[in-house]
Structures are given as structure tokens and as C-alpha cells.
Design an enzyme around this catalytic site. Structure first.
Site, PDB file in Angstrom:
ATOM      1  CB  CYS A 110      -0.887  -0.012   1.249  1.00  0.00           C
ATOM      2  SG  CYS A 110      -2.013   1.388   1.338  1.00  0.00           S
ATOM      3  CG  HIS A 153      -5.600  -2.137  -2.015  1.00  0.00           C
ATOM      4  ND1 HIS A 153      -4.662  -2.823  -1.297  1.00  0.00           N
ATOM      5  CD2 HIS A 153      -5.322  -0.823  -1.843  1.00  0.00           C
ATOM      6  CE1 HIS A 153      -3.851  -1.944  -0.696  1.00  0.00           C
ATOM      7  NE2 HIS A 153      -4.239  -0.725  -1.010  1.00  0.00           N
ATOM      8  CD  GLU A 154      -6.516   1.664  -4.772  1.00  0.00           C
ATOM      9  OE1 GLU A 154      -5.473   1.032  -4.968  1.00  0.00           O
ATOM     10  OE2 GLU A 154      -6.589   2.579  -3.922  1.00  0.00           O
ATOM     11  CG  HIS A 157      -7.232   2.907   0.584  1.00  0.00           C
ATOM     12  ND1 HIS A 157      -6.537   2.922   1.772  1.00  0.00           N
ATOM     13  CD2 HIS A 157      -6.400   2.347  -0.317  1.00  0.00           C
ATOM     14  CE1 HIS A 157      -5.340   2.395   1.601  1.00  0.00           C
ATOM     15  NE2 HIS A 157      -5.225   2.033   0.338  1.00  0.00           N
TER      16      HIS A 157
HETATM   17  O1  K2U Z   1      -3.886   1.804  -2.771  1.00  0.00           O
HETATM   18  C1  K2U Z   1      -2.657   1.748  -2.822  1.00  0.00           C
HETATM   19  O2  K2U Z   1      -1.953   1.943  -1.838  1.00  0.00           O
HETATM   20  C2  K2U Z   1      -1.978   1.284  -4.099  1.00  0.00           C
HETATM   21  C3  K2U Z   1      -1.789  -0.189  -3.931  1.00  0.00           C
HETATM   22  C4  K2U Z   1      -2.829  -0.861  -4.741  1.00  0.00           C
HETATM   23  C5  K2U Z   1      -2.825  -2.346  -4.642  1.00  0.00           C
HETATM   24  C6  K2U Z   1      -2.110  -3.048  -3.668  1.00  0.00           C
HETATM   25  C7  K2U Z   1      -2.144  -4.449  -3.652  1.00  0.00           C
HETATM   26  C8  K2U Z   1      -2.908  -5.133  -4.585  1.00  0.00           C
HETATM   27  C9  K2U Z   1      -3.601  -4.427  -5.542  1.00  0.00           C
HETATM   28  C10 K2U Z   1      -3.554  -3.051  -5.570  1.00  0.00           C
HETATM   29  C11 K2U Z   1      -0.335  -0.578  -4.272  1.00  0.00           C
HETATM   30  O3  K2U Z   1       0.595   0.325  -3.896  1.00  0.00           O
HETATM   31  S1  K2U Z   1      -0.009  -0.770  -5.909  1.00  0.00           S
HETATM   32  C12 K2U Z   1       1.522  -1.627  -5.807  1.00  0.00           C
HETATM   33  C13 K2U Z   1       1.318  -2.833  -6.603  1.00  0.00           C
HETATM   34  C14 K2U Z   1       1.874  -2.879  -7.868  1.00  0.00           C
HETATM   35  C15 K2U Z   1       1.597  -3.973  -8.668  1.00  0.00           C
HETATM   36  C16 K2U Z   1       0.762  -4.999  -8.205  1.00  0.00           C
HETATM   37  C17 K2U Z   1       0.216  -4.943  -6.934  1.00  0.00           C
HETATM   38  C18 K2U Z   1       0.491  -3.850  -6.124  1.00  0.00           C
HETATM   39 NI    NI Z   2      -3.496   1.128  -0.409  1.00  0.00          NI
END
Ligand code: K2U
Ligand code: NI
Length: 184
Positions: A110, A153-154, A157
Site C-alpha cells: 500500500c 483494495h481501493e 480505502h
Molecule cells: O492503494 C494503494 O496503496 C496502491 C496499492 C494498490 C494495490 C495493492 C495491492 C494489490 C492491488 C492493488 C499498491 O501500492 S499498488 C503496488 C502494486 C503494484 C503492482 C501490483 C500490486 C500492487
Molecule cells: Ni493502499
């Protein structure tokens, strides 16, 4: 443009609030905020820009992560078939989901959590969601795989939920029975 300095970190109270619906039609300010979320995610995946501005790569970003407690999110990713999912949505809502669960075998990270937290995060394997895009159109998406994981995931939040809330405290890396493991 947004940088890591705009992203609040775990422990900030806004990350634990339930974000407010955005009134439609959106104000120019809200539209600009939503555009900036998508811009951040796209920039973070450009090696030159990410290096120049010290951006952590992400495939999604939600407004509460920049201390805006409003129901807006952006996603920009390509799935394992090479299909691009690039969306900036107001008021996204999961309207149906599978019983079957899935999880990323790599675990999740995250942008608001600086240290890695190992563990499998159980998510719905398939979801149907609707939301309003920047053109004011209502869109409906049927998702599975990494796109479904990312949107969940979003949307978490927007509800004050962090990915590690879902991890089994006793056995974080225990295989989730009956769930589809997703390699990425
Ligand atoms: O919301 C956030 O913090 C961005 C997240 C989004 C995310 C995390 C885990 C699984 C799916 C989405 C991450 O920082 S994005 C980093 C990342 C990059 C490629 C694949 C999975 C996660
Ligand atoms: Ni996140």
C-alpha cells in the site's frame, strides 16, 4: 502533480474514516482531484518520471490517501491478458460479488504503508461494480483477477479499511482454503 509528499501514511486518522459520497455533478475541484489520482498512478509506472520525482509505483490510488475523505479512486493496470484497465471513478460501489475468494500470492502492499506486511489478503474472486467517470457517465465493470483485487483494495480505502486488516493474525501465510491464488 501529486508526489509521495501528498500521500498520508498509516496512523493518519483520515485512512480510518468512511469517506463521503461526492455530490454529482462534481465540482471542478473534485474533478481535478480525481484527475490527479489517475495522473499519479500513470506517472508512478513511468520509470523516468517515477525516478525523477521519487514516486512509489502503484496500480491504484484512493482520495483518502491524499487526505481527501471523498469517494473517489483511480486504477491503471494491465491484466495478464494485456488488457488495460484505466479508470477514474466517483462513488464506486460493488453491486455484486462471487462467493469464491481469491488472493495475491505475493501478498499486498500500500502506498500509505511504508513497510512490507507479509500475509495473504482474501478478496472476492469476481466483482461487479458501478461508478461515475470524469465524463459523468455511469459505468459498470465486471472484474476478476488483479483488476478485481485492485478495485477492492481501493474501495477498502473509501471505507477506512487497510489491506492488513484482512490478514490472518495467527497464520498470515496460511493458504486460504477454497480461494484462487493469483500470481502476479
Ligand atoms: O492503494 C494503494 O496503496 C496502491 C496499492 C494498490 C494495490 C495493492 C495491492 C494489490 C492491488 C492493488 C499498491 O501500492 S499498488 C503496488 C502494486 C503494484 C503492482 C501490483 C500490486 C500492487
Ligand atoms: Ni493502499
Amino acid at each position: 502533480m501529486l508526489t509521495m509528499e501528498d500521500i498520508i501514511r498509516d496512523g493518519h486518522p483520515t485512512l480510518r474514516k468512511v469517506a463521503a459520497e461526492v455530490h454529482m455533478p462534481p465540482s471542478e475541484e473534485d474533478a481535478q482531484i480525481l484527475r490527479s489520482l489517475l495522473e499519479y498512478v500513470i506517472n508512478s509506472q513511468n520509470p523516468e518520471i517515477a525516478y525523477q520525482y521519487g514516486l512509489r509505483p502503484g496500480i491504484g490510488l484512493a482520495a483518502p490517501q491524499i487526505n481527501v475523505s471523498k469517494r473517489m479512486l483511480a486504477v491503471h493496470l494491465t491484466d495478464d491478458k494485456g488488457v488495460l484497465y484505466s479508470y477514474a471513478l466517483f462513488n464506486p460501489k460493488i453491486i455484486s460479488h462471487s462467493v469464491e475468494m481469491a488472493y495475491l500470492t505475493s501478498g499486498e502492499g500500500c502506498l500509505s504503508v511504508d513497510e512490507p506486511i507479509p500475509g495473504y489478503v482474501p478478496r472476492y474472486a469476481r466483482i461487479t461494480l458501478k461508478g461515475i467517470n470524469l465524463d459523468g457517465e455511469e459505468i459498470k465493470l465486471r472484474l476478476k483477477g488483479l483488476p478485481a483485487i485492485c478495485f477492492q483494495h481501493e474501495i477498502d480505502h473509501l471505507n477506512g479499511v487497510m489491506f492488513y486488516d484482512h490478514i490472518d493474525k495467527q497464520e498470515p501465510l496460511k493458504e486460504i482454503q477454497g480461494a484462487i491464488p493469483i500470481e502476479r
